[in-house]
Design a protein around this motif. Structure first.
Motif, PDB file in Angstrom:
ATOM      1  N   LEU A 214       0.838  -1.193   0.000  1.00 15.08           N
ATOM      2  CA  LEU A 214       0.000   0.000   0.000  1.00 15.08           C
ATOM      3  C   LEU A 214       0.869   1.238   0.000  1.00 15.08           C
ATOM      4  N   SER A 215       0.380   2.281  -0.662  1.00 12.72           N
ATOM      5  CA  SER A 215       1.096   3.553  -0.752  1.00 12.72           C
ATOM      6  C   SER A 215       0.105   4.687  -0.565  1.00 12.72           C
ATOM      7  N   CYS A 216       0.580   5.825  -0.056  1.00 19.33           N
ATOM      8  CA  CYS A 216      -0.281   6.999   0.045  1.00 19.33           C
ATOM      9  C   CYS A 216       0.435   8.191  -0.559  1.00 19.33           C
ATOM     10  N   SER A 217      -0.341   9.151  -1.042  1.00 21.94           N
ATOM     11  CA  SER A 217       0.224  10.146  -1.946  1.00 21.94           C
ATOM     12  C   SER A 217      -0.410  11.519  -1.800  1.00 21.94           C
ATOM     13  N   GLY A 218       0.324  12.493  -2.314  1.00 23.48           N
ATOM     14  CA  GLY A 218      -0.184  13.846  -2.411  1.00 23.48           C
ATOM     15  C   GLY A 218      -1.315  13.987  -3.408  1.00 23.48           C
ATOM     16  N   ASP A 219      -1.621  12.930  -4.155  1.00 19.88           N
ATOM     17  CA  ASP A 219      -2.745  12.979  -5.105  1.00 19.88           C
ATOM     18  C   ASP A 219      -4.090  12.707  -4.427  1.00 19.88           C
TER      19      ASP A 219
END
Length: 311
Positions: A214-219
């Motif tokens: 899993l990844s989290c982003s500024g998008d």
């Protein structure tokens, strides 16, 4: 005040009776923004890292303050417990990693990991290695006992914000400002895979299992990646600003965002199932204990909110 109380995953996440459920405990000892939170493996302690240059330990059940761990000469950015819970490490804006004994609060190791900001930090599952990510465009693996460099990952063309070990300790994932996620051999630094799909820089990574990241982003989203397919199989979308942190517990993903909220998602459906009450400003960190019964959030407003164990 109406809010949602987090219960064990087996009990799902359901709205609590606001007249009968305990309010979250607010921890106010930090004097500046709180960037990172993590529970000890046994769930008894919470560690926090702050712009006030300290790492603090707390009783996870009561919120009572424990040791204040000092040594950082600049912002304390990321904190991690060793798998055995005996030590806690912090990566800081001065590029150093500091390690302390949890029981005594004694400093046992400090080393320069990056030329400037050491932004990401993770232990291998056996506790023998530490991985770091830096604003110097590199990530690296270190001997957790000595601080000796094992390998360096060079391939990102911009700052690297996040790093994570796969469960078997043989693969390291890194990501950052270039929006790409790269997977490397932890032993040889050979790049094995590159994942693209985020529309903004990537702030945090977390392995669910050997084949799921899993990844989290500024998008404004978090993504679930199938590493066998090399593609995102779900996008957790609903935040209205960048997502800084993702944490996992069984079939749930917990996210923290600059939109002042922390949210909970069902990984089987990709749907939001719960939310915590808003902080006064951006939420930088969310952590969940291994048993799923205790959740903590923190951020720009300097507060740590600790949601008590269900009785």
């Amino acid at each position: 005040m109406s809010y949602t109380l987090f219960l064990a995953p087996a009990l799902l996440l359901a709205p609590a009776n606001p007249n009968g459920a305990p309010a979250p405990i607010e921890l106010t000892d930090h004097t500046d923004e709180v960037f990172s939170l993590v529970f000890s493996p046994d769930g008894k302690r919470l560690a926090s890292a702050s712009k006030d240059r300290t790492v603090r330990l707390w009783d996870a059940a009561t919120g009572d303050a424990g040791a204040v761990l000092k040594g950082n000469t600049s912002d304390a950015l990321r904190v991690a417990f060793a798998p055995d819970g005996k030590t806690v490490a912090c990566a800081g804006a001065d590029g150093h990693v500091h390690v302390w004994e949890v029981a005594s609060g004694k400093a046992v190791l400090a080393f320069k990991a990056h030329a400037n900001w050491a932004c990401g930090l993770a232990y291998s599952s056996d506790g023998k290695l530490l991985a770091t990510a830096g604003a110097d465009k590199t990530a690296a693996v270190w001997d957790a006992a000595t601080g000796e460099r094992r390998v360096t990952f060079t391939g990102h063309p911009a700052e690297v914000w996040a790093v994570a070990f796969a469960p078997d300790g043989k693969t390291v994932a890194s990501a950052g400002k270039d929006k790409a996620i790269r997977l490397w051999s932890a032993a040889t630094a050979e790049e094995r895979q590159s994942l693209t799909g985020h529309g903004g820089e990537v702030f945090t990574l977390a392995f669910r299992d050997a084949n799921t990241l899993l990844s989290c982003s500024g998008d404004k989203s978090a993504c679930v990646w199938d590493l066998n397919k090399g593609e995102a199989t779900a996008r957790l979308a609903g935040h209205t600003a960048g997502v800084f942190t993702v944490a996992l517990c069984e079939g749930r993903a917990f996210t923290a965002s600059d939109d002042r909220s922390a949210r909970v998602w069902d990984l089987a459906t990709g749907k939001q199932v719960a939310a915590l009450p808003n902080h006064k400003s951006g939420v930088y960190a969310v952590a969940v204990s291994a048993d799923g019964k205790t959740v903590a959030t923190a951020g720009k407003d300097r507060l740590i909110r600790l949601y008590p164990r269900a009785k």
